[in-house]
Design a protein around this motif. Structure first.
Motif, short mmCIF file in Angstrom:
data_model
loop_
_atom_site.label_atom_id
_atom_site.label_comp_id
_atom_site.label_asym_id
_atom_site.label_seq_id
_atom_site.Cartn_x
_atom_site.Cartn_y
_atom_site.Cartn_z
N ALA A 27 0.83 -1.21 0.00
CA ALA A 27 0.00 0.00 0.00
C ALA A 27 0.86 1.26 0.00
O ALA A 27 0.54 2.25 -0.67
CB ALA A 27 -0.92 0.01 1.22
N GLU A 28 1.97 1.22 0.74
CA GLU A 28 2.88 2.37 0.75
C GLU A 28 3.47 2.63 -0.63
O GLU A 28 3.69 3.78 -1.01
CB GLU A 28 3.99 2.14 1.77
N THR A 30 2.13 1.59 -3.66
CA THR A 30 1.13 1.80 -4.72
C THR A 30 0.04 2.80 -4.37
O THR A 30 -0.72 3.22 -5.23
CB THR A 30 0.45 0.46 -5.07
N ASN A 31 -0.03 3.19 -3.08
CA ASN A 31 -1.12 4.04 -2.58
C ASN A 31 -2.49 3.42 -2.85
O ASN A 31 -3.44 4.12 -3.19
CB ASN A 31 -1.05 5.46 -3.16
N ARG A 32 -2.59 2.14 -2.70
CA ARG A 32 -3.88 1.44 -2.72
C ARG A 32 -4.03 0.70 -1.39
O ARG A 32 -3.07 0.16 -0.87
CB ARG A 32 -3.95 0.45 -3.88
N THR A 33 -5.23 0.71 -0.84
CA THR A 33 -5.46 0.09 0.45
C THR A 33 -5.87 -1.36 0.25
O THR A 33 -6.98 -1.64 -0.22
CB THR A 33 -6.55 0.83 1.24
N ASN A 286 3.93 4.89 9.17
CA ASN A 286 3.03 4.44 8.10
C ASN A 286 1.62 4.20 8.61
O ASN A 286 0.87 3.41 8.06
CB ASN A 286 3.59 3.18 7.41
N TYR A 289 -1.39 4.04 6.34
CA TYR A 289 -1.42 2.91 5.41
C TYR A 289 -1.88 1.62 6.06
O TYR A 289 -2.14 0.64 5.36
CB TYR A 289 -0.03 2.69 4.80
N PRO A 326 -6.71 6.96 0.12
CA PRO A 326 -5.65 7.13 -0.88
C PRO A 326 -5.54 8.56 -1.41
O PRO A 326 -4.45 9.04 -1.70
CB PRO A 326 -6.05 6.16 -1.99
N ARG A 329 -3.48 10.38 1.09
CA ARG A 329 -2.08 9.96 1.09
C ARG A 329 -1.34 10.43 -0.15
O ARG A 329 -0.11 10.53 -0.14
CB ARG A 329 -2.01 8.43 1.19
N ARG A 330 -2.07 10.73 -1.23
CA ARG A 330 -1.42 11.10 -2.48
C ARG A 330 -0.54 12.34 -2.32
O ARG A 330 0.48 12.48 -3.00
CB ARG A 330 -2.49 11.33 -3.55
#
Length: 357
Positions: A27-28, A30-33, A286, A289, A326, A329-330
């Motif tokens: 996730a860190e 790709t920034n997907r949960t 993190n 995330y 996300p 986080r972007r």
């Protein structure tokens, strides 16, 4: 991409701890949960303490989520791969239906931890032991006089009795303490370690006071001068930390003190930075995330300190996690974000260290 992420999330309830750590790391990148192992949940915004570092005591609790709304949150957690739900607040035990709320989460296979002032622990000890797998009690002073100055109530003896009752009922239940150190009580550092031993606790951890954010029921940051340390106090605190590291070496070695010596040294460094005498300690975190905070009114925060990114009253938690989190986080750079750089409670999980293991 959100749909693909949600598909993975729907399968993570069956993965192991190492795989959960791997998905947090993914996730860190790709920034997907893919997985949300930890959820902080506030059963109520009310509190029966009046701490100098917190404003929850000003809340009436009128906007707290109803049990039906809490059940919707609980139902979403298996699909998010949540392993631990931490009841915090506010004072969780002030809510009359707190154990009904706990059962809603337990019905979906999560483990429950409790963060509490301990003021109501004695009368609730049996139910706490029945529902929670770890209890963390606030312990900010070792005398009633100082406890009242820091927490606004005369309750240290009450807390001690609550811990003793819990120990009597379930000796194997992990019970630890957490202390927030600031101008009023920083000299208590070594005494608090000794007091935690005297209370037969399993350990103690230390934090500086957050004076920068709108967390903990605040509408605006508190007056920094009320809790920050002056230059002379900072020097004294730094010296006391070194003395404590030396005098309580066994407690650091055994893990009774949760912080390493290096991490404990960050506390006076944090106050030095507030005083303009140096940079804030570097942050590795993190939390956004691998966790979220669901406040008593349904607001969802990426961590304790950042502003809400949604509300479970208006959108399902899974949707907030898949889309809003996300998006937050972007633009997040932990190393330069003004909230992150002043953080008092950063949490960095990895392959070997994760709270859900």
């Amino acid at each position: 991409m959100a749909a693909a992420g949600c598909h993975i999330v729907n399968d993570v309830s069956r993965i192991g701890s190492f795989a959960a750590a791997a998905l947090v790391r993914l996730a860190e990148v790709t920034n997907r949960t893919f997985v949300l192992p930890v959820v902080m949940f506030y059963p109520t915004s009310r509190c029966n303490s009046r701490c100098a570092s917190c404003d929850w005591w000003k809340s009436s609790g009128a906007g707290d989520l109803a049990l039906e709304e809490i059940e919707d949150v609980a139902k979403s957690l298996p699909g998010l791969g949540t392993r631990i739900v931490v009841f915090s607040g506010g004072e969780p035990l002030l809510r009359p239906e707190v154990f009904a709320a706990a059962r809603l989460f337990l019905a979906h296979g999560v483990t429950l931890h409790l963060l509490t002032s301990g003021v109501l622990l004695e009368r609730c000890a049996a139910e706490v032991a029945r529902h929670f797998s770890h209890v963390v009690v606030s312990l900010d002073a070792t005398t009633e006089e100082l406890y009242r100055a820091v927490r606004g109530v005369v309750a240290l003896t009450t807390v001690e009795k609550g811990v003793a009752r819990l120990r009597q009922l379930v000796p194997e239940l992990p019970v630890t303490a957490r202390a927030t150190l600031h101008r009023l009580n920083f000299r208590e550092l070594p005494l608090l370690i000794d007091h935690a031993h005297a209370m037969a606790l399993d350990g103690i951890s230390f934090l500086p006071a957050d004076v920068s954010s709108t967390s903990f029921g605040r509408e605006q940051p508190i007056d920094q001068a009320a809790l920050s340390l002056g230059r002379a106090d900072i020097a004294e605190f730094a010296e006391l930390v070194e003395e404590t590291i030396a005098s309580h070496a066994d407690d650091f070695e055994s893990g009774f003190v949760a912080e390493s010596p290096a991490k404990l040294r960050r506390l006076p460094s944090y106050y030095a930075a507030l005083a303009g005498a140096g940079p804030f300690p570097s942050i590795a975190c993190n939390a956004p995330y691998m966790s979220v905070v669901v406040e008593a009114d349904g607001a969802v925060r990426p961590c304790f300190f950042h502003k809400p990114v949604g509300n479970v009253r208006y959108a399902p938690l899974a949707a907030i996690v898949a889309r809003n989190l996300p998006a937050f986080r972007r633009t997040l750079d932990v190393g330069s974000n003004p909230v992150c750089t002043r953080c008092v409670c950063s949490m960095k999980t990895g392959w070997r260290h994760a709270p859900w293991q």
